[in-house]
Enzyme design. Structure first.
Site, PDB file in Angstrom:
ATOM      1  N   ASP A 199     -19.705 -21.150-112.414  1.00  0.00           N
ATOM      2  CA  ASP A 199     -20.001 -21.368-110.996  1.00  0.00           C
ATOM      3  C   ASP A 199     -19.393 -20.242-110.169  1.00  0.00           C
ATOM      4  OD1 ASP A 199     -20.369 -22.583-108.325  1.00  0.00           O
ATOM      5  OD2 ASP A 199     -20.732 -24.413-109.454  1.00  0.00           O
TER       6      ASP A 199
ATOM      7  N   LYS B 177     -32.554 -29.133-113.025  1.00  0.00           N
ATOM      8  CA  LYS B 177     -33.072 -29.905-111.898  1.00  0.00           C
ATOM      9  C   LYS B 177     -34.287 -29.210-111.303  1.00  0.00           C
ATOM     10  CE  LYS B 177     -30.243 -31.705-108.858  1.00  0.00           C
ATOM     11  NZ  LYS B 177     -29.268 -31.827-107.752  1.00  0.00           N
TER      12      LYS B 177
ATOM     13  N   GLY C 113     -18.093 -30.636-111.404  1.00  0.00           N
ATOM     14  CA  GLY C 113     -17.763 -30.814-112.811  1.00  0.00           C
ATOM     15  C   GLY C 113     -18.189 -32.104-113.475  1.00  0.00           C
TER      16      GLY C 113
ATOM     17  N   ASP D 193     -21.291 -15.008-111.559  1.00  0.00           N
ATOM     18  CA  ASP D 193     -22.685 -15.171-111.156  1.00  0.00           C
ATOM     19  C   ASP D 193     -23.559 -15.069-112.401  1.00  0.00           C
ATOM     20  OD1 ASP D 193     -25.201 -15.123-110.070  1.00  0.00           O
ATOM     21  OD2 ASP D 193     -24.826 -13.447-108.705  1.00  0.00           O
TER      22      ASP D 193
ATOM     23  N   TRP E 129     -21.096 -33.060-114.752  1.00  0.00           N
ATOM     24  CA  TRP E 129     -21.853 -32.828-115.991  1.00  0.00           C
ATOM     25  C   TRP E 129     -20.943 -32.277-117.085  1.00  0.00           C
ATOM     26  CZ3 TRP E 129     -27.578 -30.915-115.911  1.00  0.00           C
ATOM     27  CH2 TRP E 129     -28.380 -31.896-115.295  1.00  0.00           C
TER      28      TRP E 129
END
Length: 225
Positions: free
Chosen positions: A99, A179, A76, A115, A78
């Site tokens: 998540d 990322k 958590g 999901d 971010w």
């Protein structure tokens, strides 16, 4: 303990009988990481919070009143930064943290344990927001195998999936942040992002470990919607 070249105390972890070298090195790195220590002092759930804060300080994509989706949000860090910067704690903006893993409550953040790859995820997300998102961000990393080519395919596949999800839920002008690693977004993904966004750049915040190949792709100005 010993002092490093900066004068900070350096903690060395002794190898236990059952402790693997990789576990020893990870623990030693955590104990000596100034961002890990600072995160504890500042009340952030992970050192990753500083990466997002630094990138937003430079590119100013988080704004008051926005709707933000944090993919792979646990633990958590971010979501904490996003909630403060869009005013979610005061009810002005919205942050949806998604998540598969459970995540503890964060003021101003709505958690959805689902999901994002499921077919109905975009529809569920829009229902939760009451519309589209202004930002979709992902600090997810694919599980690695140690086989370089396999790992690269997994990394790219995860970013492509996050980008596809973003394209379904972003409002016009929206931002996608994810990322990647040293190779950055591959050519196909890069081309797709450039078609869908006004600007695409790669960023390595100072809070990313210098020995890590971690980078981020930041795409701003979504053309769809």
């Amino acid at each position: 303990m010993a002092k490093d070249t900066t004068g900070r105390l350096h903690v060395t972890v002794k190898s236990g009988g059952k402790r693997k070298l990789s576990s020893k090195l990870w623990l030693e790195r955590q104990l000596n990481d100034p961002y890990v220590a600072q995160a504890k002092r500042d009340g952030f759930r992970s050192r990753a919070a500083y990466k997002l804060r630094e990138m937003d300080d430079k590119y100013h994509f988080l704004k008051q009143g926005q709707a933000v989706v944090d993919l792979g949000a646990a633990p958590g860090g971010w979501s904490q930064i996003a909630a403060k910067r869009v005013g979610a704690e005061a009810g002005r903006g919205k942050v949806i943290a998604i998540d598969l893993l459970e995540m503890g409550e964060i003021p101003g953040v709505t958690f959805a344990q689902l999901d994002f790859l499921s077919d109905d995820a975009p529809e569920k997300l829009r229902a939760m927001l009451g519309g589209g998102a202004d930002i979709v961000m992902s600090d997810m990393a694919a599980n690695t195998t140690g086989h370089r080519k396999t790992d690269q395919l997994r990394i790219v596949g995860l970013v492509e999936s996050a980008a596809a999800f973003a394209a379904e839920v972003l409002n016009p002008g929206g931002t996608f942040l994810a990322k990647v690693f040293q190779s950055g977004a591959d050519a196909t993904l890069q081309a797709e992002l450039k078609r869908n966004f006004a600007t695409v750049r790669h960023v390595k915040p100072a809070a990313s470990r210098q020995d890590s190949s971690e980078r981020y792709v930041l795409a701003m100005g979504f053309r769809g919607g």
